[in-house]
Design an enzyme around this catalytic site. Sequence first.
Site, short mmCIF file in Angstrom:
data_model
loop_
_atom_site.label_atom_id
_atom_site.label_comp_id
_atom_site.label_asym_id
_atom_site.label_seq_id
_atom_site.Cartn_x
_atom_site.Cartn_y
_atom_site.Cartn_z
N VAL A 23 -0.09 -6.60 -25.03
CA VAL A 23 -1.18 -6.34 -24.29
C VAL A 23 -0.69 -6.48 -22.97
O VAL A 23 0.14 -7.50 -22.51
CB VAL A 23 -1.98 -7.58 -24.77
N HIS A 41 1.35 -16.18 -16.80
CA HIS A 41 1.61 -16.83 -15.65
C HIS A 41 0.96 -16.08 -14.26
O HIS A 41 1.12 -16.86 -13.06
CB HIS A 41 3.29 -16.89 -15.42
N GLY A 89 1.41 -4.14 -21.79
CA GLY A 89 2.86 -3.76 -22.01
C GLY A 89 3.41 -2.81 -21.18
O GLY A 89 4.55 -2.17 -21.42
N ASP A 96 -2.69 -1.11 -21.30
CA ASP A 96 -2.83 -1.44 -20.14
C ASP A 96 -3.53 -0.37 -19.35
O ASP A 96 -4.04 0.47 -19.91
CB ASP A 96 -1.04 -1.16 -19.48
#
Length: 314
Positions: free
Chosen positions: A163, A233, A165, A187
């Site tokens: 996911v 993140h 990638g 993507d």
Amino acid sequence: MSGLITPMALRVAVTLGLPDRLRDNPVTARELAPELEADPLALDLLLAHLTTLGVVERTDAGYRTTGFGALLGAGAGNGLNNLLHHDSAAGRADLAFVDLIHSVRTGEPAYPLRHGQDFWADLAAQPHLREAFDRQMNDRMRDWIPQVVANYDWPRFGTLVDVGGGHGTLLAAILAAHPAMRGHLVDLEETAAGARELFREHGLGERAEVTGGSFFDPLPAGADAYLLFDILHDWDDEQAHRILARCAEAAPDGRILVVESLGESTEFDLVMLVHFGGRDRGLHDFERLASAHGLTLESVTQVTGGRTLLEFTR
């Protein structure tokens, strides 16, 4: 600790193309200024400081790039040029650090304040930034991929969805090492096109499917595992929940594999904040996020020196 001069001088040198331009043909600042549309006196001041740093050297014919300075060239193979150039994705994003105080006061990214829209909107609007970002991700993954492939039991899964990638370098390596596996990469279409080409080049076309789309939209359903490598993140908790929700709904019987740094770099935390409004999270932060989607942490595996794989299941 207070000096911005040298970091900015290096970034400007890269943006002007000086390490490559001065590598083979020494030239004076006055000769070079019209070509770069620069002020000759100001350019000479910059080159003088770059000489002090050892990036260039003076010769009878003018300034010339040193062996050290050549490490900043576009073809040096270390990714530095792409990270420092003012008109690359990373270099442009780092300029937002002048507004770090905005991020600290609000908890929001400084990038939109500097550039008028968020990082991802900028990439969508300017294809050269998207290309630079994809190249940056490929550069970062190059040394990690062999470790990630070797340090986890990938063949447990018959099908793996990567996911977000990117160009598919990691998924291609996993599939090449484990011929019984099948993969599916998701993507944005601009990046997904590069993944299709990579899979064709590696002879994986029959085992690797590519979907152009966002991980905020429904994902291909029913795979054995869904991989989020350095994805969460980049986002605040609200958006991280949206991504995990898509994975959870696509994998009612599958595993969610989250690969992240577990808050080990204070510098990287600030990068995530200023660029995206995101942050590195600790183990308990990920457990808390995942629990909202009915997911429980099953295992923790160190896959590189700086990245840990968290395996979640229902």
